[in-house]
Motif scaffolding. Structure first.
Motif, PDB file in Angstrom:
ATOM      1  N   GLY A 189    -100.811  43.561 -43.335  1.00  0.00           N
ATOM      2  CA  GLY A 189    -100.621  42.112 -44.127  1.00  0.00           C
ATOM      3  C   GLY A 189    -101.744  41.630 -44.459  1.00  0.00           C
ATOM      4  O   GLY A 189    -101.893  41.899 -45.575  1.00  0.00           O
ATOM      5  N   GLU A 195     -87.095  45.274 -33.001  1.00  0.00           N
ATOM      6  CA  GLU A 195     -86.363  44.353 -33.873  1.00  0.00           C
ATOM      7  C   GLU A 195     -85.154  45.005 -34.639  1.00  0.00           C
ATOM      8  O   GLU A 195     -84.199  44.443 -34.888  1.00  0.00           O
ATOM      9  CB  GLU A 195     -86.963  43.396 -34.688  1.00  0.00           C
ATOM     10  CG  GLU A 195     -88.051  42.446 -34.050  1.00  0.00           C
ATOM     11  CD  GLU A 195     -89.408  43.007 -33.698  1.00  0.00           C
ATOM     12  OE1 GLU A 195     -89.426  44.245 -33.501  1.00  0.00           O
ATOM     13  OE2 GLU A 195     -90.387  42.394 -33.235  1.00  0.00           O
ATOM     14  N   ASP A 202     -91.433  52.412 -28.188  1.00  0.00           N
ATOM     15  CA  ASP A 202     -91.371  51.320 -27.274  1.00  0.00           C
ATOM     16  C   ASP A 202     -91.586  52.267 -25.844  1.00  0.00           C
ATOM     17  O   ASP A 202     -90.950  53.293 -25.676  1.00  0.00           O
ATOM     18  CB  ASP A 202     -90.259  50.440 -27.187  1.00  0.00           C
ATOM     19  CG  ASP A 202     -90.641  49.063 -27.015  1.00  0.00           C
ATOM     20  OD1 ASP A 202     -91.595  48.943 -26.605  1.00  0.00           O
ATOM     21  OD2 ASP A 202     -89.565  48.332 -27.097  1.00  0.00           O
ATOM     22  N   ALA A 219     -99.855  49.460 -40.388  1.00  0.00           N
ATOM     23  CA  ALA A 219    -100.988  50.313 -40.022  1.00  0.00           C
ATOM     24  C   ALA A 219    -102.046  49.255 -39.542  1.00  0.00           C
ATOM     25  O   ALA A 219    -102.911  49.704 -38.546  1.00  0.00           O
ATOM     26  CB  ALA A 219    -101.538  51.117 -41.178  1.00  0.00           C
TER      27      ALA A 219
HETATM   28  P1  NDP Z   1     -99.021  43.442 -34.410  1.00  0.00           P
HETATM   29  O1  NDP Z   1     -98.876  41.917 -34.698  1.00  0.00           O
HETATM   30  O2  NDP Z   1    -100.505  43.982 -33.887  1.00  0.00           O
HETATM   31  O3  NDP Z   1     -99.260  44.019 -35.989  1.00  0.00           O
HETATM   32  C1  NDP Z   1     -98.398  43.707 -36.903  1.00  0.00           C
HETATM   33  C2  NDP Z   1     -98.256  44.720 -38.184  1.00  0.00           C
HETATM   34  O4  NDP Z   1     -97.402  43.950 -39.141  1.00  0.00           O
HETATM   35  C3  NDP Z   1     -99.619  44.604 -38.942  1.00  0.00           C
HETATM   36  O5  NDP Z   1     -99.866  45.572 -39.576  1.00  0.00           O
HETATM   37  C4  NDP Z   1     -99.380  43.107 -39.802  1.00  0.00           C
HETATM   38  O6  NDP Z   1    -100.298  43.041 -40.775  1.00  0.00           O
HETATM   39  C5  NDP Z   1     -97.918  43.376 -40.205  1.00  0.00           C
HETATM   40  N1  NDP Z   1     -97.585  42.260 -40.760  1.00  0.00           N
HETATM   41  C6  NDP Z   1     -97.461  41.243 -40.210  1.00  0.00           C
HETATM   42  N2  NDP Z   1     -96.449  40.639 -40.950  1.00  0.00           N
HETATM   43  C7  NDP Z   1     -95.910  40.984 -41.777  1.00  0.00           C
HETATM   44  C8  NDP Z   1     -94.889  40.922 -42.882  1.00  0.00           C
HETATM   45  N3  NDP Z   1     -94.294  39.592 -42.931  1.00  0.00           N
HETATM   46  N4  NDP Z   1     -94.444  41.913 -43.502  1.00  0.00           N
HETATM   47  C9  NDP Z   1     -94.973  42.975 -43.308  1.00  0.00           C
HETATM   48  N5  NDP Z   1     -96.092  43.414 -42.626  1.00  0.00           N
HETATM   49  C10 NDP Z   1     -96.458  42.567 -41.732  1.00  0.00           C
HETATM   50  O7  NDP Z   1     -97.847  43.982 -33.945  1.00  0.00           O
HETATM   51  P2  NDP Z   1     -97.776  45.177 -32.854  1.00  0.00           P
HETATM   52  O8  NDP Z   1     -98.322  46.088 -33.350  1.00  0.00           O
HETATM   53  O9  NDP Z   1     -98.016  44.594 -31.325  1.00  0.00           O
HETATM   54  O10 NDP Z   1     -96.191  45.447 -32.932  1.00  0.00           O
HETATM   55  C11 NDP Z   1     -95.589  45.964 -33.889  1.00  0.00           C
HETATM   56  C12 NDP Z   1     -94.131  46.548 -33.415  1.00  0.00           C
HETATM   57  O11 NDP Z   1     -94.043  47.142 -32.315  1.00  0.00           O
HETATM   58  C13 NDP Z   1     -93.306  45.014 -33.061  1.00  0.00           C
HETATM   59  O12 NDP Z   1     -92.126  45.209 -33.423  1.00  0.00           O
HETATM   60  C14 NDP Z   1     -93.760  45.034 -31.628  1.00  0.00           C
HETATM   61  O13 NDP Z   1     -92.391  44.683 -30.768  1.00  0.00           O
HETATM   62  C15 NDP Z   1     -93.422  46.666 -31.188  1.00  0.00           C
HETATM   63  N6  NDP Z   1     -94.155  47.373 -30.210  1.00  0.00           N
HETATM   64  C16 NDP Z   1     -95.582  47.059 -29.912  1.00  0.00           C
HETATM   65  C17 NDP Z   1     -96.128  47.355 -28.780  1.00  0.00           C
HETATM   66  C18 NDP Z   1     -97.547  47.296 -28.570  1.00  0.00           C
HETATM   67  O14 NDP Z   1     -98.124  47.735 -27.792  1.00  0.00           O
HETATM   68  N7  NDP Z   1     -98.212  46.470 -29.329  1.00  0.00           N
HETATM   69  C19 NDP Z   1     -95.256  48.049 -27.799  1.00  0.00           C
HETATM   70  C20 NDP Z   1     -94.072  48.688 -28.217  1.00  0.00           C
HETATM   71  C21 NDP Z   1     -93.375  47.973 -29.244  1.00  0.00           C
HETATM   72  P3  NDP Z   1    -101.611  42.191 -40.668  1.00  0.00           P
HETATM   73  O15 NDP Z   1    -102.391  42.394 -39.103  1.00  0.00           O
HETATM   74  O16 NDP Z   1    -102.795  42.977 -41.487  1.00  0.00           O
HETATM   75  O17 NDP Z   1    -101.596  41.045 -41.077  1.00  0.00           O
END
Ligand code: NDP
Length: 392
Positions: A38, A125, A149, A9
């Motif tokens: 995270g 992934e 995506d 989130a």
């Molecule tokens: P971010 O890095 O912005 O966010 C990742 C999220 O995962 C955060 O909530 C983070 O928490 C959490 N997180 C990080 N490490 C862990 C872990 N080990 N276990 C559980 N939660 C974790 O990523 P994006 O939003 O950019 O991307 C998320 C997914 O969506 C990816 O797979 C990406 O490829 C895909 N995607 C993203 C797009 C985009 O526009 N951003 C477009 C299309 C696909 P915190 O930040 O609190 O540490």
């Protein structure tokens, strides 16, 4: 009242999802089952209070005291750790956003499918590492996977009412990322800051660097193969610097359906949230006259070897997607931390794929998630060794 959960989130996709949920009435319209994040516990707590979530979970045990303090008196339950995230996925919800970054997103998304319902899948992934298992699990539980995506949402939308048998090709568009115009000799010295300067999209750091190396597009090619079931030779990639056409589908009568829109993730997220209906979304409307022209060019496989490696993965299938992704994640960590060059990320991934091909049956289909996780684990070990070898 619809129930929702958002995994990841606090990330870029998670924030856009939160924005849409709040605009559509927040806690008055949705029962929020679980929100996970995270390290950004302050933001997670804010979101959990705003949506009156039943539980907020941080992935990291050491973040639990801060989360607990931030949510004291709110009535929101708190938990931490990988197992707690999996438990959150075991709580039924009608609509689940899978937006954790990396392979860490696989198990929660997979578990959420057990309840039927809809899984909005941003975590590409998951399909790259365990596509067949995921699709089978969805079918077994009569769950629906909705692509988030932007490219795959575009393809999904272009296919509404169409017969998959009439599809001749799928054309994935790629912005080309921050370094798309750099000559080969300069790419080797690209820094993290340079790779993070994406021209069109605002995204998480890891996917932004993956866009610059084209590893993101490589993952998406594999994701396309897994999600839509087309053969690798039906998937094309074209560089489209303006990021206005999100992807295209070519049919056997020669027609090509393109999906256009402003580069704003709230479109594909909103489409998945409201599917099969379309609701008004707060995205900019296109002014085609102001845009003037849309341009295209073929990708350069020399400068961006990730696309070639994706073809190898699709030819091998089985566990090679898990190995590819894990090796890429390790290489990316080392590029971000410093010490591994931009072009060396692909060297690491190629070395791991070659080595694992001689070590395990990479082309053997995964019988279970455990097989996928074992391949992921081994690939991470081999990737760390490859990095060490390259660094010298
Ligand atoms: P971010 O890095 O912005 O966010 C990742 C999220 O995962 C955060 O909530 C983070 O928490 C959490 N997180 C990080 N490490 C862990 C872990 N080990 N276990 C559980 N939660 C974790 O990523 P994006 O939003 O950019 O991307 C998320 C997914 O969506 C990816 O797979 C990406 O490829 C895909 N995607 C993203 C797009 C985009 O526009 N951003 C477009 C299309 C696909 P915190 O930040 O609190 O540490």
């Amino acid at each position: 009242m619809r129930s929702v959960s958002v995994f990841g989130a606090t990330g870029s996709v998670g924030e856009s999802t939160f924005d849409l949920l709040m605009r559509e009435g927040g806690a008055a319209q949705y029962r929020t089952v679980a929100l996970t994040g995270g390290r950004n516990v302050a933001r997670l707590a804010e979101m959990a209070r705003a949506l009156r979530a039943e539980v907020a979970v941080t992935a990291f045990d050491d973040c639990l005291p801060a989360l607990r303090a931030a949510l004291a008196g709110s009535g929101v339950a708190v938990a931490a750790g990988e197992a707690a995230i999996t438990e959150a996925a075991d709580r039924p919800a009608d609509w689940v956003m899978s937006a954790i970054v990396g392979a860490a997103g696989l198990v929660p998304g997979f578990r959420a499918l057990r309840h039927g319902g809809k899984l909005a899948l941003a975590n590409k992934e998951s399909l790259v590492t365990a596509g067949e298992l995921l699709i089978a699990e969805a079918a077994r539980n009569e769950a629906t996977i909705l692509p988030v995506d932007s490219e795959h949402s575009a393809i999904f939308q272009a296919l509404v009412g169409e017969d998959l048998a009439a599809v001749e090709r799928i054309i994935l568009t790629a912005s080309g990322g921050a370094l798309r115009d750099w000559p080969q000799e300069r790419l080797a010295g690209a820094t993290v800051t340079e790779a993070l300067a994406h021209p069109n999209w605002s995204m998480g750091a890891r996917i932004t660097i993956d866009s610059a190396s084209m590893f993101n597009k490589a993952l998406e090619v594999i994701e396309t193969r897994e999600f839509f079931g087309v053969s690798p030779d039906q998937i094309e990639v074209i560089i489209h610097p303006e990021s206005i056409i999100h992807s295209m589908v070519g049919f056997r009568d020669g027609a090509v359906m393109a999906h256009l829109g402003a580069p704003d993730m709230r479109h594909p997220i909103g489409y998945a949230l409201n599917w099969p209906k379309r609701q008004a979304l707060p995205v900019a409307r296109l002014d085609l006259a102001a845009l003037g022209a849309l341009t295209f060019r073929a990708p350069d496989l020399q400068r961006f070897p990730a696309l070639r490696l994706a073809r190898e993965v699709m030819a091998t299938r089985g566990l090679s997607g898990a190995a590819f992704n894990a090796a890429k994640e390790v290489a990316l960590d080392h590029f971000i931390a410093g010490g591994l060059g931009f072009m060396q990320m692909a060297e690491v991934v190629e070395a791991v794929l070659t080595q694992l091909a001689g070590e395990i049956a990479l082309s053997k289909p995964a019988a279970s998630l455990e097989d996928v996780l074992a391949a992921d684990h081994l690939a991470r070990i081999r990737a760390a060794e490859a990095v060490k070898g390259i660094k010298g």
